[in-house]
Design an enzyme around this catalytic site. Structure first.
Site, PDB file in Angstrom:
ATOM      1  N   SER A 181      -4.597  -0.697   2.194  1.00  0.00           N
ATOM      2  CA  SER A 181      -3.322   0.159   2.736  1.00  0.00           C
ATOM      3  C   SER A 181      -3.777   1.530   2.871  1.00  0.00           C
ATOM      4  O   SER A 181      -3.076   2.205   3.835  1.00  0.00           O
ATOM      5  CB  SER A 181      -2.003   0.426   1.649  1.00  0.00           C
ATOM      6  OG  SER A 181      -2.798   0.634   0.261  1.00  0.00           O
ATOM      7  N   HIS A 209       1.344  -5.030   3.301  1.00  0.00           N
ATOM      8  CA  HIS A 209       1.321  -4.666   4.574  1.00  0.00           C
ATOM      9  C   HIS A 209       1.256  -5.469   5.880  1.00  0.00           C
ATOM     10  O   HIS A 209       1.140  -5.197   6.819  1.00  0.00           O
ATOM     11  CB  HIS A 209       0.451  -3.426   4.986  1.00  0.00           C
ATOM     12  CG  HIS A 209       0.610  -2.156   3.963  1.00  0.00           C
ATOM     13  ND1 HIS A 209       1.451  -1.265   4.382  1.00  0.00           N
ATOM     14  CD2 HIS A 209       0.153  -1.927   2.691  1.00  0.00           C
ATOM     15  CE1 HIS A 209       1.637  -0.271   3.345  1.00  0.00           C
ATOM     16  NE2 HIS A 209       0.557  -0.765   2.282  1.00  0.00           N
ATOM     17  N   LYS A 240       8.506  -2.671   2.752  1.00  0.00           N
ATOM     18  CA  LYS A 240       7.797  -2.229   3.990  1.00  0.00           C
ATOM     19  C   LYS A 240       8.380  -2.700   5.144  1.00  0.00           C
ATOM     20  O   LYS A 240       9.449  -2.221   5.428  1.00  0.00           O
ATOM     21  CB  LYS A 240       6.424  -2.384   3.858  1.00  0.00           C
ATOM     22  CG  LYS A 240       5.776  -1.561   2.665  1.00  0.00           C
ATOM     23  CD  LYS A 240       4.621  -1.648   2.258  1.00  0.00           C
ATOM     24  CE  LYS A 240       4.209  -0.475   1.341  1.00  0.00           C
ATOM     25  NZ  LYS A 240       3.293  -0.903  -0.045  1.00  0.00           N
TER      26      LYS A 240
HETATM   27  C1  LIG Z   1       3.277  -0.695  -1.568  1.00  0.00           C
HETATM   28  C2  LIG Z   1       2.417  -1.701  -1.887  1.00  0.00           C
HETATM   29  C3  LIG Z   1       2.806  -2.276  -2.849  1.00  0.00           C
HETATM   30  C4  LIG Z   1       4.055  -2.165  -3.775  1.00  0.00           C
HETATM   31  O1  LIG Z   1       5.201  -2.310  -3.066  1.00  0.00           O
HETATM   32  P1  LIG Z   1       6.470  -1.615  -3.526  1.00  0.00           P
HETATM   33  O2  LIG Z   1       7.543  -2.648  -3.161  1.00  0.00           O
HETATM   34  O3  LIG Z   1       6.621  -0.573  -2.805  1.00  0.00           O
HETATM   35  O4  LIG Z   1       6.652  -1.531  -5.083  1.00  0.00           O
HETATM   36  C5  LIG Z   1       1.899  -3.316  -3.423  1.00  0.00           C
HETATM   37  N1  LIG Z   1       0.745  -3.528  -3.025  1.00  0.00           N
HETATM   38  C6  LIG Z   1       0.380  -3.033  -1.699  1.00  0.00           C
HETATM   39  C7  LIG Z   1      -0.888  -3.205  -1.175  1.00  0.00           C
HETATM   40  C8  LIG Z   1       1.323  -1.705  -1.283  1.00  0.00           C
HETATM   41  O5  LIG Z   1       0.716  -1.039  -0.208  1.00  0.00           O
END
Ligand SMILES: *Cc1c(COP(=O)(O)O)cnc(C)c1O
Length: 393
Positions: A181, A209, A240
């Protein structure tokens, strides 16, 4: 509170301030088409993971409004009484979308990672974890109390040696983000699956992502690399590209039955609001019906990377693909100053600093969404170039 506690808090915060690492809180009002308002100023939002601009889509909002008639909160965990018809429908939609037997919802992606790892990985196992994995994967690995081995995916020969050496362990797991990320790079999923098959390990992939962005059908990097059938457990988030909130796990019926019984972050936490499930369900219909959204997103992302390819002093992370465009600057104070300058141009681009990234690699992190058109991408690149030029002289 005790005086010692108060003094400790003061020292901790002073230390962060001195190192340029203290984060401040602000209020951001999100508007359609990647606009936002901060302290009365309207800005271009280049800091959102709502890659497909579905959070403001009228069809997604209408679906949520409709479901609100049956209340806001779910009232209990899914196990007790919180699993509404909207939850069931969404799980079915996700399983169909992902081409798996079953899907299970979690309150967040963070909870999906922690709960799944804790429920699957035993203390006598060994878990191989990429150095760049998301905090929730790291926390899940730690909670499992398994032996944890951190590897760099650039050095798979080291991982191979470690796997070879791990003969005394009960089971082996390889755990990875599909898209890192903070770097916007992809995990070498085919190679990881090769290693897993050679050493009888199981692969767990977090597509946070990837979902909605990569792959012909938008399922993510596992689809793109044709590794879906080789990965034991795929985890995703609805927060996301899906534009809502929540986490999910997809795989076999047996996997989902086990997690339904054993994943503590799902068993002991209140289910998602039904309106969120209805919204996510509508968002998945759009993701499937409108592939041009992800194609446009990937095209403008590549354009921005091309236009930023020879910046003075700063550099876009090599190998990054897709909407995350990280520009490595180095010192946190310089990154923060650059972020402030972009703000003066009406552009919201966060500076990412330690501990989120390693020391010496503070960066600007742009995330693009489908709301941006090619001409605006060129303008953005020109502004960044001028700030980089000024900083290097
Ligand atoms: C944002 C993210 C999460 C967490 O997801 P949420 O639904 O925001 O709790 C988990 N893993 C990765 C790689 C992320 O970027």
């Amino acid at each position: 509170m005790s005086r010692g506690f108060d003094e400790w808090l003061t020292t901790q915060l002073d230390d962060l301030e001195r190192e340029g690492l203290k984060r401040t809180r602000r209020v951001v009002t999100s508007e359609p088409d990647a606009w936002c308002v901060i302290e009365g100023r309207r800005l271009r939002n280049l800091a959102s993971n709502d890659y497909l601009n579905l959070a403001h889509d009228p069809r997604v909002i209408a679906a949520a409004q409709d479901a609100l008639r049956s209340g806001v909160g779910a009232g209990a965990s899914a196990l007790v009484s919180g699993r509404s018809p909207w939850h069931e429908e969404l799980e079915q939609t996700i399983a169909n979308f992902e081409g798996t037997e079953a899907a299970l919802l979690f309150p967040t992606g963070f909870a999906a990672n922690v709960g799944t790892l804790r429920a699957l990985v035993a203390p006598e196992d060994t878990v191989f974890c990429d150095r760049l994995n998301h905090a929730s994967l790291i926390d899940g690995c730690r909670q499992s109390q398994a032996r944890m081995r951190v590897y760099r995916h650039e050095e798979l020969d080291v991982l191979e040696r470690e796997l070879k050496r791990s003969t005394s362990t009960a089971r082996r797991w390889i755990v990875t983000d599909s898209v890192f990320s903070m770097d916007g790079t992809l995990a070498p999923l085919s190679d990881l699956c090769d290693l897993a098959e050679r050493f009888d390990a199981s692969v767990i992939v977090d597509e946070a992502h990837g979902t909605g962005v990569f792959g012909e059908l938008g399922r993510g990097v596992c689809e793109l690399t044709q590794t879906e059938h080789r990965v034991a457990v795929r985890i995703g988030t609805l927060s996301k590209a899906v534009g809502t909130l929540g986490g999910f796990v997809v795989g076999s019926r047996k996997l989902v039955d086990w997690l339904w019984n054993a994943a503590r972050t799902q068993v002991f936490s209140t289910a998602l609001p039904p309106a969120i499930c209805a919204a996510a369900n509508a968002a998945f219909q759009i993701i499937q019906a409108e592939p041009q959204r992800r194609r446009h997103l990937l095209a403008i992302s590549q354009q921005l990377k091309d236009e930023l390819s020879s910046l003075s002093g700063w550099s876009v992370v090599a190998g990054s693909v897709g909407p995350i465009v990280p520009i490595v600057i180095g010192e946190p104070t310089v990154a923060t100053a650059a972020s402030k300058q972009l703000l003066e141009h009406g552009l919201l681009v966060p500076a990412i600093r330690p501990p989120t990234v390693r020391r010496g690699t503070s960066r600007l992190r742009i995330s693009l969404t489908t709301a941006f058109q090619s001409a605006e991408i060129s303008e953005l690149a020109a502004v960044i170039r001028s700030i980089a030029d000024a900083a290097s002289t």
